[in-house]
Design an enzyme around this catalytic site. Structure first.
Site, PDB file in Angstrom:
ATOM      1  N   HIS A  90       0.812  -1.214   0.000  1.00  0.00           N
ATOM      2  CA  HIS A  90       0.000   0.000   0.000  1.00  0.00           C
ATOM      3  C   HIS A  90       0.847   1.266   0.000  1.00  0.00           C
ATOM      4  CE1 HIS A  90      -3.425  -2.383  -0.118  1.00  0.00           C
ATOM      5  NE2 HIS A  90      -4.275  -1.517   0.391  1.00  0.00           N
ATOM      6  N   ASP A 150      -6.552   4.713   9.744  1.00  0.00           N
ATOM      7  CA  ASP A 150      -7.954   4.859   9.314  1.00  0.00           C
ATOM      8  C   ASP A 150      -8.416   3.608   8.577  1.00  0.00           C
ATOM      9  OD1 ASP A 150      -7.846   7.395  10.265  1.00  0.00           O
ATOM     10  OD2 ASP A 150      -7.545   8.334   8.310  1.00  0.00           O
ATOM     11  N   GLU A 263     -10.346  13.764  14.394  1.00  0.00           N
ATOM     12  CA  GLU A 263      -9.727  13.988  13.082  1.00  0.00           C
ATOM     13  C   GLU A 263     -10.396  15.193  12.442  1.00  0.00           C
ATOM     14  OE1 GLU A 263      -9.111  10.979  10.181  1.00  0.00           O
ATOM     15  OE2 GLU A 263      -8.029   9.650  11.561  1.00  0.00           O
TER      16      GLU A 263
END
Ligand SMILES: Cc1cc2nc3c(=O)[nH]c(=O)nc-3n(C[C@H](O)[C@H](O)[C@H](O)COP(=O)(O)OP(=O)(O)OC[C@H]3O[C@@H](n4cnc5c(N)ncnc54)[C@H](O)[C@@H]3O)c2cc1C
Length: 515
Positions: A90, A150, A263
């Site tokens: 990723h 997240d 956030e």
């Protein structure tokens, strides 16, 4: 098949032929419990960024640390082989690739090691470096790590090699502050256990170490008991100053008298379907009432996203009271508040739905020129004025995260780099999704817009660091690590003296042992 492949190397001139012999001997000497694949290597030449592609010689699917150590030792004996651990690929800029080298598919080890450990009344989970965080969540029944990312389709070793940040980091620090022990295969092929007190240089070096000193095969992760439910809330601001004031107030409040997750993000003040108002509601039944936007609002608006944990046994009115007393102190636009109650696990897996949607519309597999930065509180208002309000006023085709973090929750002994000054700094994440099969040279434009933003920060003298950094020259890396460079370089000499590991980070050049 393997021999046929290796024979392709044995041709043309003596040097190549000698190297071919070397590779042939090296690969044949690997007596793995796992497998080695010389054919279907394409998967390791791709990553989520989709900007770079480098083919490895082979992919190794190890059974455990012994296989990894064997592969690293074989690379050490070779003239120029490198080894890259690949978590879930990723990365954005080829960081988990090894051109012509060996890629270790860490996911093959995902099930290893899992164990709950109790020490001095505290709970920990021993997990594989190749485990996905979503699998760790599933296996820790009634318990869970305290600090998350997240998105949970990332590996433990991959995020620990960077930091691992989400809305819990203001309280517990990044994931790299929430592990107490690691098993690491160094660049010499040694398998070492390390912690604050044992092989501590390796322990702190590997955390945020961009895979440069060793491959993390096991991590001991701090746990907490899980809440049943989460009250998940978004509120909207027209003024950046009010947004940062409230976010900073919340992250500075002690545990027990604030939200459990904080956030924020910037969005476009328009009906743009990807960047605008509709990205804020939490539930399809909720509507963004644009008449509630304050008349002073500009091109962009700000959303503070918070969450409060609670148990099913908690009285609803008690939850409402805590939430309302906190929200009552905030300066958001009064009719722009959205909230839902969801199970804790559903909250943590919230980006699964985004992933499913992006896979369905093709934007998951198209390139992602993402930019992540940490910017000091001192400069965040100027960044907002010059970047969010000007350069990015039409959005980036995906979330633009911005929220505060606290330096005191980050351990300066790790390799992670954060801005130099002050207790508060902000993470800024430009998570661009590009349309599939676009003929527009849009990806290059977006990459150069990222460069323009980084250049602007440098020109303005902002106190900032790239998160998930990507540089091509060692000079840039030295600047990035600043006064930690000498230690970083020394760790490299100690733990990976031939610069075998994680070549895709482009920090050190492999030392060619036969030249
Ligand atoms: C959709 C998405 C959401 C994301 N959300 C967040 C987020 O909320 N917060 C956040 O902090 N980050 C986030 N990230 C970034 C993420 O932390 C990095 O991509 C990170 O590299 C983890 O990904 P990975 O496990 O696939 O590692 P890879 O990309 O496979 O590897 C990353 C680097 O670490 C090295 N490496 C991999 N495994 C190991 C190991 N076991 N030991 C040593 N080195 C290793 C690799 O060689 C490479 O250099 C997100 C990324 C994506 C694509």
């Amino acid at each position: 098949m393997m021999i046929a492949y290796i024979e392709r190397f044995i041709h043309e001139n003596d040097t190549e032929s000698r190297q071919g012999d070397d590779l042939s001997n090296i690969c044949q000497s690997l007596d793995l419990q796992g497998t080695i694949d010389y054919v279907a290597t394409g998967i390791a030449a791709k990553d989520f960024g989709g900007l770079y592609s480098f083919n490895p010689l082979a992919i190794i699917r190890p059974a455990g640390a012994d296989d990894i150590a064997m592969a690293v030792k074989a690379a050490c004996r070779s003239p120029n082989l490198t080894v890259a651990a690949r978590g879930n690929g990723h990365s954005i800029n080829g960081q988990a690739m090894a051109e012509g080298g060996l890629v270790i598919d860490m996911r093959a080890t995902g099930e290893n090691h899992f164990k709950i450990v109790t020490m001095n009344g505290e709970m920990f989970a021993d997990v594989s470096g190749g485990a996905l965080w979503e699998d760790v969540l599933k296996r820790c029944v009634n318990l869970a790590p305290r600090s998350w990312t997240d998105y949970l389709g990332l590996t433990v070793g991959g995020t620990l090699s960077n930091a691992g940040v989400s809305g819990q980091a203001f309280r517990y620090g990044p994931q790299s502050s929430n592990v107490t022990e690691l098993d690491v295969v160094t660049g010499k092929g040694d398998i070492l256990t390390c912690s604050e007190t044992e092989n501590s240089e390796l322990f702190f070096g590997a955390l945020g170490g961009l895979g440069q000193f060793g491959i993390i095969t096991r991590a001991r992760v701090k746990l907490q008991s899980t809440p049943d439910m989460v009250r998940w809330i978004r509120v909207v601001y027209s003024e950046f100053e009010d947004f940062t004031h409230d976010a900073e107030w919340l992250v500075n409040r002690p545990d027990g008298v604030s939200f459990d997750y904080v956030e924020g993000f910037v969005f476009v003040n328009s009906d743009d379907p990807v960047n605008g108002w509709c990205t804020v509601p939490l539930d399809p039944s909720q509507r963004f009432d644009q008449t509630a936007i304050p008349p002073t609002a500009g091109y962009v608006l700000y959303c503070l996203e918070v969450a409060l944990h609670y148990q099913n046994s908690d009285h609803r009115s008690a939850v409402d009271m805590v939430v309302n007393s906190l929200l009552g102190r905030l300066r958001f636009a009064k009719d722009l508040k959205f909230q839902v109650d969801v199970a804790y696990v559903e909250f943590l897996l919230r980006l699964k739905r985004v992933e499913e949607h992006a896979r369905a519309n093709g934007t998951w597999d198209s390139p992602h020129p993402w930019l992540n930065m940490f910017i000091s509180k001192r400069d965040i208002a100027d960044f907002d004025r010059m970047v969010f309000k000007k350069l990015l006023k039409e959005g980036v085709g995906g979330p633009m995260l911005v929220y505060p973090l606290l330096r005191s929750k980050w351990d300066d002994r790790t390799s992670v780099m954060i801005p130099a000054e002050g207790e508060i700094f902000y993470i800024v994440a430009l998570l661009r999704f590009t349309p599939p099969y676009s003929k527009d040279p849009c990806v290059e434009k977006l990459v150069s817009q990222n460069q323009e933003i980084v250049q602007l920060c440098m020109k303005e003298g902002f106190d900032f660091k790239l998160y998930l950094p990507h540089y091509k020259s060692q000079e840039d890396w030295k600047r990035h690590f600043g006064n930690k460079w000498l230690r970083f370089d020394k760790n490299k000499a100690n733990f990976d003296p031939m610069a075998i590991l994680a070549p895709g980070q482009k920090i050190f050049k492999r030392i060619n042992s036969h030249s």
